[in-house]
Design a protein around this motif. Structure first.
Motif, PDB file in Angstrom:
ATOM      1  N   ARG A  45     -16.830 -76.635 -26.169  1.00 16.68           N
ATOM      2  CA  ARG A  45     -15.933 -75.768 -26.935  1.00 16.68           C
ATOM      3  C   ARG A  45     -16.712 -74.653 -27.606  1.00 16.68           C
ATOM      4  O   ARG A  45     -16.228 -73.528 -27.712  1.00 16.68           O
ATOM      5  N   ALA A  46     -17.912 -74.943 -28.050  1.00 17.52           N
ATOM      6  CA  ALA A  46     -18.715 -73.944 -28.755  1.00 17.52           C
ATOM      7  C   ALA A  46     -19.104 -72.793 -27.828  1.00 17.52           C
ATOM      8  O   ALA A  46     -19.072 -71.633 -28.239  1.00 17.52           O
ATOM      9  N   LYS A  47     -19.426 -73.085 -26.585  1.00 16.25           N
ATOM     10  CA  LYS A  47     -19.833 -72.001 -25.690  1.00 16.25           C
ATOM     11  C   LYS A  47     -18.669 -71.091 -25.322  1.00 16.25           C
ATOM     12  O   LYS A  47     -18.868 -69.942 -24.960  1.00 16.25           O
ATOM     13  N   LYS A  48     -17.422 -71.606 -25.450  1.00 12.76           N
ATOM     14  CA  LYS A  48     -16.245 -70.776 -25.203  1.00 12.76           C
ATOM     15  C   LYS A  48     -15.838 -69.994 -26.455  1.00 12.76           C
ATOM     16  O   LYS A  48     -15.175 -68.969 -26.362  1.00 12.76           O
ATOM     17  N   THR A  49     -16.184 -70.493 -27.625  1.00 16.28           N
ATOM     18  CA  THR A  49     -15.733 -69.925 -28.893  1.00 16.28           C
ATOM     19  C   THR A  49     -16.672 -68.866 -29.441  1.00 16.28           C
ATOM     20  O   THR A  49     -16.228 -67.841 -29.936  1.00 16.28           O
ATOM     21  N   PHE A  50     -17.963 -69.113 -29.382  1.00 16.54           N
ATOM     22  CA  PHE A  50     -18.950 -68.255 -30.024  1.00 16.54           C
ATOM     23  C   PHE A  50     -19.700 -67.401 -29.026  1.00 16.54           C
ATOM     24  O   PHE A  50     -19.979 -67.841 -27.911  1.00 16.54           O
ATOM     25  N   LYS A  83     -10.941 -64.918 -34.688  1.00 20.46           N
ATOM     26  CA  LYS A  83     -10.242 -65.662 -35.729  1.00 20.46           C
ATOM     27  C   LYS A  83      -9.082 -66.459 -35.144  1.00 20.46           C
ATOM     28  O   LYS A  83      -8.484 -66.072 -34.138  1.00 20.46           O
ATOM     29  N   ALA A  84      -8.748 -67.566 -35.792  1.00 21.32           N
ATOM     30  CA  ALA A  84      -7.678 -68.453 -35.348  1.00 21.32           C
ATOM     31  C   ALA A  84      -6.332 -68.028 -35.943  1.00 21.32           C
ATOM     32  O   ALA A  84      -6.275 -67.102 -36.753  1.00 21.32           O
ATOM     33  N   PHE A  85      -5.270 -68.725 -35.561  1.00 19.60           N
ATOM     34  CA  PHE A  85      -3.900 -68.557 -36.093  1.00 19.60           C
ATOM     35  C   PHE A  85      -3.253 -67.235 -35.705  1.00 19.60           C
ATOM     36  O   PHE A  85      -2.428 -66.713 -36.442  1.00 19.60           O
ATOM     37  N   LYS A  86      -3.555 -66.689 -34.552  1.00 19.52           N
ATOM     38  CA  LYS A  86      -2.968 -65.421 -34.120  1.00 19.52           C
ATOM     39  C   LYS A  86      -2.289 -65.571 -32.757  1.00 19.52           C
ATOM     40  O   LYS A  86      -2.046 -64.607 -32.067  1.00 19.52           O
ATOM     41  N   SER A  87      -1.935 -66.800 -32.355  1.00 24.23           N
ATOM     42  CA  SER A  87      -1.391 -66.987 -31.016  1.00 24.23           C
ATOM     43  C   SER A  87       0.129 -67.161 -30.979  1.00 24.23           C
ATOM     44  O   SER A  87       0.783 -66.693 -30.060  1.00 24.23           O
ATOM     45  N   HIS A  88       0.715 -67.825 -31.969  1.00 19.58           N
ATOM     46  CA  HIS A  88       2.167 -68.024 -31.971  1.00 19.58           C
ATOM     47  C   HIS A  88       2.642 -68.222 -33.397  1.00 19.58           C
ATOM     48  O   HIS A  88       1.845 -68.254 -34.329  1.00 19.58           O
ATOM     49  N   SER A 115      -5.417 -58.775 -40.608  1.00 17.02           N
ATOM     50  CA  SER A 115      -6.744 -59.303 -40.925  1.00 17.02           C
ATOM     51  C   SER A 115      -7.242 -60.280 -39.864  1.00 17.02           C
ATOM     52  O   SER A 115      -8.453 -60.476 -39.723  1.00 17.02           O
ATOM     53  N   LEU A 116      -6.315 -60.878 -39.119  1.00 12.60           N
ATOM     54  CA  LEU A 116      -6.694 -61.800 -38.046  1.00 12.60           C
ATOM     55  C   LEU A 116      -7.057 -61.073 -36.757  1.00 12.60           C
ATOM     56  O   LEU A 116      -7.581 -61.682 -35.830  1.00 12.60           O
ATOM     57  N   ARG A 117      -6.760 -59.774 -36.705  1.00 12.58           N
ATOM     58  CA  ARG A 117      -6.923 -59.018 -35.461  1.00 12.58           C
ATOM     59  C   ARG A 117      -8.372 -58.958 -34.997  1.00 12.58           C
ATOM     60  O   ARG A 117      -8.678 -59.229 -33.855  1.00 12.58           O
ATOM     61  N   GLY A 118      -9.274 -58.588 -35.893  1.00 13.16           N
ATOM     62  CA  GLY A 118     -10.671 -58.428 -35.508  1.00 13.16           C
ATOM     63  C   GLY A 118     -11.414 -59.747 -35.466  1.00 13.16           C
ATOM     64  O   GLY A 118     -10.907 -60.780 -35.895  1.00 13.16           O
ATOM     65  N   GLY A 119     -12.621 -59.708 -34.978  1.00  9.91           N
ATOM     66  CA  GLY A 119     -13.456 -60.894 -34.964  1.00  9.91           C
ATOM     67  C   GLY A 119     -14.187 -61.055 -36.281  1.00  9.91           C
ATOM     68  O   GLY A 119     -13.951 -60.311 -37.237  1.00  9.91           O
ATOM     69  N   ALA A 120     -15.066 -62.030 -36.338  1.00 15.39           N
ATOM     70  CA  ALA A 120     -15.843 -62.269 -37.550  1.00 15.39           C
ATOM     71  C   ALA A 120     -17.197 -62.827 -37.154  1.00 15.39           C
ATOM     72  O   ALA A 120     -17.401 -63.254 -36.007  1.00 15.39           O
ATOM     73  N   LEU A 121     -18.118 -62.814 -38.098  1.00 10.72           N
ATOM     74  CA  LEU A 121     -19.445 -63.382 -37.889  1.00 10.72           C
ATOM     75  C   LEU A 121     -19.524 -64.723 -38.601  1.00 10.72           C
ATOM     76  O   LEU A 121     -18.901 -64.922 -39.644  1.00 10.72           O
TER      77      LEU A 121
END
Length: 65
Positions: free
Chosen positions: A9-14, A26-31, A43-49
């Protein structure tokens, strides 16, 4: 001794950036978006570090040094 596998999961996420930082989406932007405010969705649109407190854990999942 066998090779150590990377966490699936980590190699797909990061993703590792060019400067060596670790980025993720960021999570919580799918439905169920109608109940969320415009400000929250924006605020969920962009990525994060990854925060420096969590960096050792994420690096261990990705098997980075």
């Amino acid at each position: 001794m066998p090779k150590v596998k990377t966490h699936s999961r980590a190699k797909k996420t990061f993703k590792v950036t060019g400067s060596g930082e670790i980025a993720f989406a960021k999570a919580f932007k799918s439905h169920l978006l109608t109940k969320k405010s415009k400000k929250r969705k924006r605020s969920l649109r962009g990525g994060a570090l990854v925060h420096k407190a969590n960096l050792p854990f994420v690096k261990r999942l990705l098997r980075l040094k």
